[in-house]
Design a protein around this motif. Structure first.
Motif, PDB file in Angstrom:
ATOM      1  N   SER A   1      -9.422   8.488  35.424  1.00 10.56           N
ATOM      2  CA  SER A   1      -9.395   7.511  34.201  1.00 10.56           C
ATOM      3  C   SER A   1      -9.645   6.025  34.973  1.00 10.56           C
ATOM      4  O   SER A   1     -10.155   5.028  34.401  1.00 10.56           O
ATOM      5  CB  SER A   1      -8.099   7.679  33.629  1.00 10.56           C
ATOM      6  OG  SER A   1      -8.064   8.651  32.612  1.00 10.56           O
TER       7      SER A   1
ATOM      8  N   ALA B   1     -12.463   3.838  33.939  1.00  7.94           N
ATOM      9  CA  ALA B   1     -11.868   2.142  33.252  1.00  7.94           C
ATOM     10  C   ALA B   1     -12.160   1.241  34.266  1.00  7.94           C
ATOM     11  O   ALA B   1     -12.311  -0.253  33.746  1.00  7.94           O
ATOM     12  CB  ALA B   1     -10.480   2.477  32.855  1.00  7.94           C
TER      13      ALA B   1
ATOM     14  N   ASN C   1      -5.921  15.712  25.736  1.00  9.67           N
ATOM     15  CA  ASN C   1      -7.359  15.262  25.777  1.00  9.67           C
ATOM     16  C   ASN C   1      -8.329  16.386  26.044  1.00  9.67           C
ATOM     17  O   ASN C   1      -9.415  16.717  25.429  1.00  9.67           O
ATOM     18  CB  ASN C   1      -7.553  14.159  27.026  1.00  9.67           C
ATOM     19  CG  ASN C   1      -7.116  12.992  26.720  1.00  9.67           C
ATOM     20  OD1 ASN C   1      -6.619  12.479  25.615  1.00  9.67           O
ATOM     21  ND2 ASN C   1      -6.978  12.053  27.811  1.00  9.67           N
TER      22      ASN C   1
ATOM     23  N   VAL D   1      -9.361   0.853  27.949  1.00  6.96           N
ATOM     24  CA  VAL D   1      -9.844   2.114  28.196  1.00  6.96           C
ATOM     25  C   VAL D   1      -8.967   3.053  28.937  1.00  6.96           C
ATOM     26  O   VAL D   1      -8.752   4.156  28.717  1.00  6.96           O
ATOM     27  CB  VAL D   1     -11.270   1.723  29.010  1.00  6.96           C
ATOM     28  CG1 VAL D   1     -11.915   3.192  29.299  1.00  6.96           C
ATOM     29  CG2 VAL D   1     -12.466   0.844  28.228  1.00  6.96           C
TER      30      VAL D   1
ATOM     31  N   GLU E   1      -6.373   4.281  26.441  1.00  5.83           N
ATOM     32  CA  GLU E   1      -6.598   5.159  25.453  1.00  5.83           C
ATOM     33  C   GLU E   1      -7.022   6.470  26.256  1.00  5.83           C
ATOM     34  O   GLU E   1      -6.605   7.720  25.570  1.00  5.83           O
ATOM     35  CB  GLU E   1      -8.196   4.628  25.021  1.00  5.83           C
ATOM     36  CG  GLU E   1      -7.942   3.562  23.943  1.00  5.83           C
ATOM     37  CD  GLU E   1      -9.259   2.990  23.398  1.00  5.83           C
ATOM     38  OE1 GLU E   1     -10.396   3.251  24.253  1.00  5.83           O
ATOM     39  OE2 GLU E   1      -9.354   2.149  22.511  1.00  5.83           O
ATOM     40  N   ARG E   2      -7.514   6.506  27.526  1.00  5.37           N
ATOM     41  CA  ARG E   2      -7.630   7.989  28.078  1.00  5.37           C
ATOM     42  C   ARG E   2      -6.374   8.364  28.573  1.00  5.37           C
ATOM     43  O   ARG E   2      -6.338   9.653  28.646  1.00  5.37           O
ATOM     44  CB  ARG E   2      -8.426   7.524  29.299  1.00  5.37           C
ATOM     45  CG  ARG E   2     -10.118   7.098  29.187  1.00  5.37           C
ATOM     46  CD  ARG E   2     -10.924   6.989  30.320  1.00  5.37           C
ATOM     47  NE  ARG E   2     -10.780   8.108  31.123  1.00  5.37           N
ATOM     48  CZ  ARG E   2     -11.550   8.896  31.045  1.00  5.37           C
ATOM     49  NH1 ARG E   2     -12.707   9.060  30.368  1.00  5.37           N
ATOM     50  NH2 ARG E   2     -11.712  10.040  32.131  1.00  5.37           N
ATOM     51  N   THR E   3      -5.546   7.752  28.930  1.00  5.59           N
ATOM     52  CA  THR E   3      -4.062   8.114  29.805  1.00  5.59           C
ATOM     53  C   THR E   3      -2.878   8.334  28.791  1.00  5.59           C
ATOM     54  O   THR E   3      -1.694   9.034  29.113  1.00  5.59           O
ATOM     55  CB  THR E   3      -3.862   7.328  31.126  1.00  5.59           C
ATOM     56  OG1 THR E   3      -3.355   5.920  30.728  1.00  5.59           O
ATOM     57  CG2 THR E   3      -4.903   7.252  32.021  1.00  5.59           C
TER      58      THR E   3
END
Length: 361
Positions: A62, A66, A254, A300, A303-305
């Motif tokens: 990530s 990011a 995810n 970013v 949101e991913r982690t």
């Protein structure tokens, strides 16, 4: 929470950091937005590569998406990821040479080894970090240490607190548990809470009582050596519950897994990176630090982690659904616990030696 860090900064370091701040001023604008047409600026004030050491896995992936990819496009500086090793970063915290330009630490590390850490520019400092720590934390983020499980594992609902976690009759199955001496995380605090100690009475930690409590479920523990192993242990059914940093549960979500995270009595802790005195490319690292603190880039990563941001503007950019699942969301404030970071820093060697001995049996 105010932390008395009692930094003893040498004048020579302060002068060097000031010079770095001047050098990176020219690249700060490009790092946060680039040229007007969106093309890479290729700022000539920085060059080479940055050796970045962390724990790898989906969190590192990530960061690549990011932060690192865009930073390379913008500056031409490549961020090379390395798996962090205690034998390298502890000597660097003590001022020795090493391979890392920037590496991951806990707050306790910063408090315990303040003298050989460089300060970062103001534009790189997260406003959600305590003021006494802000100048030293690169790429900061808030982690949660919690228990989590695949939702189907407990159809009627899983453990509600750490007492339940230790109840292997009511909630059967193996528990994934930190197995590396370097990241004992909240192991002792969890054991004491399960043994009836009130949160406000945790410190100073009673290590003998904690290890005795851990021994009661030792045969039910599956030890992992790296955080990404948590995902495999849960998804394969090798463990029914895991104690881990909450980003591992987010990674499973995810990947399409239905995962329950128990936020009650979860621990919130600041994590981040530092620039050691012996960093080989500090100018580039300072520019990268500013790039990482840009709200759009940090959003970013959040949101991913699912890890909590350190720049308050990030919450203006992410959805309410995303915000509700990050550790420092206001939704979780009532159930979260905090470490006594100063006590942990003052007793870091004791904790490490004790946990090493306990793991060895």
């Amino acid at each position: 929470m105010s932390v008395d860090i009692r930094f003893r900064r040498r004048a020579g370091i302060a002068v060097a950091v000031g010079a770095v701040a001047v050098l990176v001023t020219g690249c700060a604008g490009t790092a946060s937005g680039g040229t007007s047409d969106g093309s890479a600026s290729g700022d000539e004030s920085i060059s080479g590569q940055i050796v970045w050491a962390d724990f790898g896995g989906p969190t590192n992936e990530s960061r690549q998406v990011a932060y690192f990819d865009g930073f390379y496009d913008e500056t031409g500086v490549d961020v090379v990821s390395s798996s962090i090793e205690d034998a390298v970063y502890y000597p660097m915290l003590e001022g020795e040479d090493g391979d890392y330009d920037v590496f991951q630490v806990s707050t306790a590390d910063i408090l315990a080894y303040p003298d050989h850490i460089q300060e970062i520019p103001e534009a790189a400092q997260g406003d959600l970090i305590d003021e006494s720590l802000r100048p030293y934390v690169v790429g900061g983020f808030y982690i949660g240490v919690a228990q989590g499980w695949l939702t189907d594992t407990f159809a009627d609902g899983g453990p509600q607190d750490w007492v339940d976690f230790f109840d292997t009759d009511k909630y059967p199955g193996k528990r994934a548990w930190p197995g590396s001496p370097g990241f004992f995380d909240a192991s002792y605090e969890i054991a004491l809470l399960a043994d009836g100690v009130a949160p406000e009475d945790l410190y100073p930690l009673d290590l003998e009582r904690a290890t005795a409590k851990l021994d009661t479920i030792r045969d039910d523990l599956v030890f992992y050596q790296s955080y990404p192993e948590v995902q495999q242990l849960l998804s394969s059914g090798s463990a029914s519950i895991a104690v881990s940093v909450t980003g591992q549960f987010k990674a499973l979500q995810n990947a399409g897994q239905d995962v329950t995270v128990q936020w009650n009595q979860a621990f919130q802790a600041l994590n981040g990176f530092v620039v050691p005195e012996a960093s080989n490319n500090p100018d580039a690292v300072m520019a990268l630090a500013e790039w990482i603190n840009t709200p759009e880039n940090q959003a970013v990563f959040t949101e991913r982690t699912g890890y909590g941001p350190v720049n308050s503007e990030v919450f203006d950019l992410i959805s309410e659904d995303i915000a509700a699942n990050v550790v420092n969301s206001p939704d979780h404030a009532d159930g979260l616990l905090q470490w006594d970071e100063q006590w942990r820093a003052d007793n870091k060697d004791l904790l490490l030696d004790s946990y090493t001995a306990w793991l060895a049996g």
